[in-house]
Design a protein around this motif. Structure first.
Motif, PDB file in Angstrom:
ATOM      1  N   LEU A  36      25.557  35.418  38.033  1.00  0.00           N
ATOM      2  CA  LEU A  36      26.894  35.009  37.619  1.00  0.00           C
ATOM      3  C   LEU A  36      27.730  36.227  37.236  1.00  0.00           C
ATOM      4  O   LEU A  36      27.284  37.059  36.431  1.00  0.00           O
ATOM      5  CB  LEU A  36      26.828  34.048  36.433  1.00  0.00           C
ATOM      6  N   PRO A  37      28.931  36.356  37.777  1.00  0.00           N
ATOM      7  CA  PRO A  37      29.771  37.499  37.408  1.00  0.00           C
ATOM      8  C   PRO A  37      30.496  37.264  36.085  1.00  0.00           C
ATOM      9  O   PRO A  37      31.115  36.221  35.883  1.00  0.00           O
ATOM     10  CB  PRO A  37      30.768  37.584  38.569  1.00  0.00           C
ATOM     11  N   GLU A  38      30.393  38.207  35.201  1.00  0.00           N
ATOM     12  CA  GLU A  38      31.185  38.182  33.974  1.00  0.00           C
ATOM     13  C   GLU A  38      32.117  39.383  33.997  1.00  0.00           C
ATOM     14  O   GLU A  38      31.850  40.387  34.649  1.00  0.00           O
ATOM     15  CB  GLU A  38      30.299  38.217  32.728  1.00  0.00           C
ATOM     16  N   MET A  39      33.229  39.274  33.268  1.00  0.00           N
ATOM     17  CA  MET A  39      34.210  40.352  33.293  1.00  0.00           C
ATOM     18  C   MET A  39      33.696  41.570  32.530  1.00  0.00           C
ATOM     19  O   MET A  39      33.207  41.439  31.405  1.00  0.00           O
ATOM     20  CB  MET A  39      35.526  39.895  32.687  1.00  0.00           C
ATOM     21  N   LYS A  40      33.796  42.746  33.158  1.00  0.00           N
ATOM     22  CA  LYS A  40      33.391  43.990  32.509  1.00  0.00           C
ATOM     23  C   LYS A  40      34.607  44.720  31.924  1.00  0.00           C
ATOM     24  O   LYS A  40      34.601  45.128  30.783  1.00  0.00           O
ATOM     25  CB  LYS A  40      32.663  44.898  33.506  1.00  0.00           C
ATOM     26  N   PHE A  41      35.652  44.884  32.734  1.00  0.00           N
ATOM     27  CA  PHE A  41      36.905  45.447  32.231  1.00  0.00           C
ATOM     28  C   PHE A  41      38.027  45.104  33.201  1.00  0.00           C
ATOM     29  O   PHE A  41      37.788  44.772  34.367  1.00  0.00           O
ATOM     30  CB  PHE A  41      36.826  46.961  32.006  1.00  0.00           C
TER      31      PHE A  41
END
Length: 268
Positions: free
Chosen positions: A212-217
């Motif tokens: 699952l992709p989560e926001m890094k920046f």
């Protein structure tokens, strides 16, 4: 004969005095006959929404409109205690629809630009829209410098690919010809991270992948605003109050998680 000018002036003064109450009444009516009054009197809030831009607006399997902007339109209508009328639009006609009084508001993933601000007004931001770097939780990245030695997928020529090339010169950027190819590279593990818009990230999350992709920046922030006709301060105040209330009670947070798969950014 010498008194005639005085009699003429007196008649003009009396005529003006008689007409004054009517003029004041008409002026008062014009001042109060604004967009918010018209909406309440009509009992319907007419909202321009996207019809083919998920997750902000699209037609569901039940043939009913659905999406973040659809929920936002319903929220604002509820705050005004009126019904909502959804008017499908595209990027080209949404502002003309507002200017020609076909709709009362634009809620269509609308970004704020200096050019647009010359012809319409904007509410406070109600939805996040940005390009960023996304990846699974076990990849520790918080800044562009953290991308050194990591592989990032990006769509060739996209804003985020161009920006990231300058921001993270030590990253290994693998470029693909379109968003679908970039998404597949991430899903298959060809790249550790993906640089994309939050809408693309939401499309990945909707597939329920194991990574699952989560926001890094965030690379570039361009949130969504409600568009209103110029010089409608009471309607603008009503819209902003509803947005602020929805932020405080968690309703906007729930909408973001539902449609974008991510919490609201702290700076929204």
């Amino acid at each position: 004969m010498e008194h005639k000018p005085h009699r003429t002036a007196r008649r003009r003064w009396l005529a003006a005095l008689v007409a004054a109450p009517a003029f004041v009444l008409l002026s008062a009516q014009a001042a109060h006959a604004d967009a918010l009054d018209a909406i309440v009197k009509r009992g319907t809030l007419r909202v321009a929404v996207p019809a083919d831009y998920p997750p902000f607006g699209s037609v569901g399997t039940d043939m009913k409109p659905q999406g973040y902007d659809i929920d936002m339109a319903a929220l604002l209508a509820k705050s005004m205690k009126v019904k909502v009328e959804l008017v499908p639009v595209n990027s080209a006609n949404r502002i003309p629809y507002l200017q020609t009084d076909k709709v009362d508001l634009i809620i269509s993933s609308l970004g704020k630009t200096p050019e647009r601000a010359k012809v319409i007004d904007f509410s406070a931001a109600y939805a996040p829209y940005f390009q960023g770097v996304f990846g699974p939780a076990d990849v520790n990245v918080k800044t562009p410098d953290d991308l050194a030695g990591k592989t990032v997928g990006a769509t060739r020529g996209a804003l985020e690919e161009i920006a990231l090339t300058n921001m993270a010169p030590k990253a290994t950027i693998r470029r693909f010809d379109d968003n679908n190819a970039t998404i597949q590279a991430f899903l298959s593990g060809q790249v550790q991270l993906i640089a994309a818009g939050n809408v693309v990230a939401a499309a990945i999350i909707a597939k329920h992948p194991p990574r699952l992709p989560e926001m890094k920046f965030i690379i570039k922030d361009s949130p969504c605003y409600v568009g209103l006709a110029k010089n409608e301060p009471r309607l603008l105040a009503q819209v902003n109050a509803a947005i602020e209330a929805a932020k405080k009670d968690g309703e906007l947070q729930a909408m973001s998680k539902k449609w974008l798969g991510q919490p609201l950014p702290a700076n929204l």
